[in-house]
Design a protein around this motif. Structure first.
Motif, PDB file in Angstrom:
ATOM      1  N   LYS A 106     -10.209  -3.598  -2.936  1.00  0.00           N
ATOM      2  CA  LYS A 106      -9.466  -2.340  -3.005  1.00  0.00           C
ATOM      3  C   LYS A 106      -8.565  -2.263  -4.239  1.00  0.00           C
ATOM      4  O   LYS A 106      -8.592  -1.283  -4.973  1.00  0.00           O
ATOM      5  N   SER A 107      -7.792  -3.313  -4.477  1.00  0.00           N
ATOM      6  CA  SER A 107      -6.857  -3.221  -5.607  1.00  0.00           C
ATOM      7  C   SER A 107      -7.582  -3.316  -6.940  1.00  0.00           C
ATOM      8  O   SER A 107      -7.161  -2.707  -7.921  1.00  0.00           O
TER       9      SER A 107
ATOM     10  N   SER B 281     -10.759   3.945  -2.898  1.00  0.00           N
ATOM     11  CA  SER B 281     -10.894   2.502  -3.167  1.00  0.00           C
ATOM     12  C   SER B 281     -10.866   1.725  -1.855  1.00  0.00           C
ATOM     13  O   SER B 281     -11.611   0.757  -1.660  1.00  0.00           O
ATOM     14  N   TYR B 282      -9.991   2.161  -0.986  1.00  0.00           N
ATOM     15  CA  TYR B 282      -9.879   1.527   0.326  1.00  0.00           C
ATOM     16  C   TYR B 282     -11.207   1.661   1.071  1.00  0.00           C
ATOM     17  O   TYR B 282     -11.729   0.701   1.647  1.00  0.00           O
TER      18      TYR B 282
ATOM     19  N   ASP C 151      -3.624  10.224  -7.625  1.00  0.00           N
ATOM     20  CA  ASP C 151      -3.555   8.766  -7.510  1.00  0.00           C
ATOM     21  C   ASP C 151      -3.766   8.333  -6.063  1.00  0.00           C
ATOM     22  O   ASP C 151      -4.448   7.352  -5.783  1.00  0.00           O
TER      23      ASP C 151
ATOM     24  N   TYR D 145      -3.975   4.174   5.128  1.00  0.00           N
ATOM     25  CA  TYR D 145      -5.394   4.444   4.951  1.00  0.00           C
ATOM     26  C   TYR D 145      -5.873   5.491   5.948  1.00  0.00           C
ATOM     27  O   TYR D 145      -5.632   5.374   7.139  1.00  0.00           O
TER      28      TYR D 145
ATOM     29  N   TYR E  49       0.849  -1.182   0.000  1.00  0.00           N
ATOM     30  CA  TYR E  49       0.000   0.000   0.000  1.00  0.00           C
ATOM     31  C   TYR E  49       0.885   1.233   0.000  1.00  0.00           C
ATOM     32  O   TYR E  49       1.697   1.428   0.900  1.00  0.00           O
TER      33      TYR E  49
ATOM     34  N   LEU F 171      -7.398   8.425  -5.146  1.00  0.00           N
ATOM     35  CA  LEU F 171      -8.128   7.285  -5.720  1.00  0.00           C
ATOM     36  C   LEU F 171      -7.866   6.028  -4.900  1.00  0.00           C
ATOM     37  O   LEU F 171      -8.754   5.195  -4.724  1.00  0.00           O
ATOM     38  N   GLU F 172      -6.660   5.923  -4.373  1.00  0.00           N
ATOM     39  CA  GLU F 172      -6.337   4.768  -3.537  1.00  0.00           C
ATOM     40  C   GLU F 172      -7.134   4.824  -2.225  1.00  0.00           C
ATOM     41  O   GLU F 172      -7.681   3.826  -1.772  1.00  0.00           O
ATOM     42  N   GLN F 173      -7.218   6.012  -1.642  1.00  0.00           N
ATOM     43  CA  GLN F 173      -7.975   6.161  -0.394  1.00  0.00           C
ATOM     44  C   GLN F 173      -9.448   5.814  -0.598  1.00  0.00           C
ATOM     45  O   GLN F 173     -10.057   5.137   0.225  1.00  0.00           O
TER      46      GLN F 173
ATOM     47  N   TYR G  97      -8.997   0.212  -7.458  1.00  0.00           N
ATOM     48  CA  TYR G  97      -7.915   1.154  -7.742  1.00  0.00           C
ATOM     49  C   TYR G  97      -7.405   0.976  -9.165  1.00  0.00           C
ATOM     50  O   TYR G  97      -7.209   1.953  -9.881  1.00  0.00           O
ATOM     51  N   SER G  98      -7.254  -0.273  -9.610  1.00  0.00           N
ATOM     52  CA  SER G  98      -6.729  -0.446 -10.967  1.00  0.00           C
ATOM     53  C   SER G  98      -7.754  -0.020 -12.015  1.00  0.00           C
ATOM     54  O   SER G  98      -7.387   0.555 -13.041  1.00  0.00           O
TER      55      SER G  98
END
Ligand code: HEC
Length: 98
Positions: free
Chosen positions: A54-55, A90-91, A83, A20, A16, A86-88, A58-59
């Protein structure tokens, strides 16, 4: 054996890119609610995104951002996010129960 376990632990925690931040994830998720429903539980034609891995999410979001994936709305919407944001988000959605 302990060394292997430690090495695996390190690899996992580095996969990660950012820590988070639940509040940030929730705030960002509000910008998705107008189309995907509260907490990503859609009541319209848009797909339900609650509980997506999550992944995976994100992808998908990164594919929209870099033009590999096309849609009617999403590639425009994701351009407003970094980016890391977007990761947050998705989490956040990965932790919501469908
Ligand atoms: C303006 C409406 C709108 C907003 C706002 C929006 N989406 Fe979407 N989303 C869509 C639509 C419509 C689709 C179906 C693909 C397309 O046509 O773009 C979609 C598809 C997706 C998909 C792919 C789902 C699948 O099963 O393939 C994901 C993941 C997603 N959105 C996540 C998000 C996230 C996260 C946010 C907030 C950061 C967000 N969306 C905000 C309209 C929206």
């Amino acid at each position: 054996m302990k060394r292997i376990a430690l090495a695996l632990f390190c690899l996992c925690s580095f996969s990660y890119a950012v820590d988070y931040d639940e509040l940030q994830g929730k705030m960002l998720s509000l910008s998705c609610a107008s189309c995907h429903g509260t907490d990503g539980k859609s009541v319209a034609v848009t797909p339900t995104i609650a509980g997506m891995g999550k992944s995976t999410m994100y992808s998908i979001l990164m594919q929209y951002k870099n033009g590999q994936r096309k849609g009617t709305m999403m590639q425009k919407h994701v351009k407003g996010f970094t980016d890391a944001e977007l990761e947050q988000v998705s989490y956040y959605f990965s932790k919501v129960k469908r």
